[in-house]
Design a protein around this motif. Sequence first.
Motif, short mmCIF file in Angstrom:
data_model
loop_
_atom_site.label_atom_id
_atom_site.label_comp_id
_atom_site.label_asym_id
_atom_site.label_seq_id
_atom_site.Cartn_x
_atom_site.Cartn_y
_atom_site.Cartn_z
N TRP A 96 42.94 21.47 90.64
CA TRP A 96 42.07 20.39 90.55
C TRP A 96 41.35 20.52 92.07
O TRP A 96 42.19 20.22 93.26
CB TRP A 96 42.82 19.01 90.46
N ASP A 97 40.20 20.10 91.99
CA ASP A 97 39.61 20.19 93.28
C ASP A 97 38.30 19.15 93.40
O ASP A 97 37.22 19.39 94.03
CB ASP A 97 38.64 21.56 93.41
N GLY A 98 38.75 18.00 92.77
CA GLY A 98 37.78 16.67 92.70
C GLY A 98 38.17 15.71 93.70
O GLY A 98 39.06 16.15 94.79
N SER A 99 37.53 14.59 93.59
CA SER A 99 37.61 13.63 94.80
C SER A 99 38.55 12.35 94.01
O SER A 99 38.68 12.47 92.81
CB SER A 99 36.20 13.25 95.17
N GLN A 100 38.74 11.58 95.11
CA GLN A 100 39.50 10.35 94.53
C GLN A 100 38.93 9.46 93.85
O GLN A 100 39.48 8.72 92.95
CB GLN A 100 40.38 9.87 95.83
N ASP A 101 37.53 9.34 94.02
CA ASP A 101 36.86 8.32 93.54
C ASP A 101 36.25 8.86 92.19
O ASP A 101 35.45 8.00 91.28
CB ASP A 101 35.69 7.91 94.29
N LEU A 102 36.66 10.13 91.83
CA LEU A 102 36.43 10.61 90.36
C LEU A 102 34.81 10.87 90.22
O LEU A 102 34.39 10.49 89.07
CB LEU A 102 36.90 9.93 89.35
N GLN A 103 34.00 11.18 91.21
CA GLN A 103 32.79 11.39 90.99
C GLN A 103 32.58 12.82 91.21
O GLN A 103 31.55 13.57 90.71
CB GLN A 103 31.76 10.79 92.15
N ASP A 104 33.51 13.54 91.90
CA ASP A 104 33.55 14.93 91.97
C ASP A 104 34.90 15.37 91.06
O ASP A 104 35.89 14.87 91.32
CB ASP A 104 33.79 15.48 93.22
N LEU A 105 34.55 16.22 89.95
CA LEU A 105 35.53 16.54 88.84
C LEU A 105 35.44 17.90 88.86
O LEU A 105 35.80 18.55 87.75
CB LEU A 105 34.90 15.88 87.68
N SER A 106 35.35 18.47 89.99
CA SER A 106 35.45 19.96 89.92
C SER A 106 36.90 20.66 89.95
O SER A 106 38.08 20.05 90.18
CB SER A 106 34.85 20.65 91.36
N ILE A 107 37.15 21.83 89.43
CA ILE A 107 38.10 22.44 89.42
C ILE A 107 38.03 23.94 90.17
O ILE A 107 36.84 24.32 90.44
CB ILE A 107 38.81 22.94 88.12
#
Length: 220
Positions: A96-107
């Motif tokens: 998982w490579d996203g952000s805590q606010d779940l606007q970046d949902l990258s892997i």
Amino acid sequence: VFYNLTVLSFFFLLLLFLQLDSHLSQPVCVDVPSGTEAVLGKMMKLTCISCMKREEVKVKTHVDWYYMTKVEQGIYKYEGNFPMEMDGPFKGRLMWDGSQDLQDLSISIVNVTYNDSGVYECHVLREFEFDAFTPSAFVLKNITLKVKEEASPDTTALYSEIMMYLLLVFLTFWLLIEMVYCYRKISKSDDLVQDTGSALPESCQPNSSPVPPGPDAVFL
């Protein structure tokens, strides 16, 4: 007048830099496309960004990542505030490579191989929690990945660096011209004051002192 414009320009640039610094210090969501070229044996980030216009609204986010072959093959999911890897050929190589606010949902794919080339899809489902109803929004991101043995040269970074240096040279040259002009302006003002002072009679000059009377002076 020109001196006043110079001062105003300086304060305008200072205000602009302070405003940029205040904006940069705050988190901002920018929907950028994902990279499409991976290097063999390296790590590759598959970028999936879904910005929320109102972050204060409570929302449940579900994310599903698929590797598109003849059928959709689920490889990763985020549900219930927990990321989870799926069984398959990517097992153990995804993180998982996203952000805590779940606007970046990258892997990210670790140790990329040639078999990782293909089409990936990021499915984002958001369920907003309001008092009366719970609307939802669905976002789909499509990424076509190509794996190469060596990385291609990044021309965008090169152009950005060149433009930055050109801008610095232009600003330095502009400030130099401003300084020379102001210096010449002040020098001319000083010369004008000196010429005006030398044109006055000796008795009217501020540094002149009265001549003492001689011994043959007759007082009436």
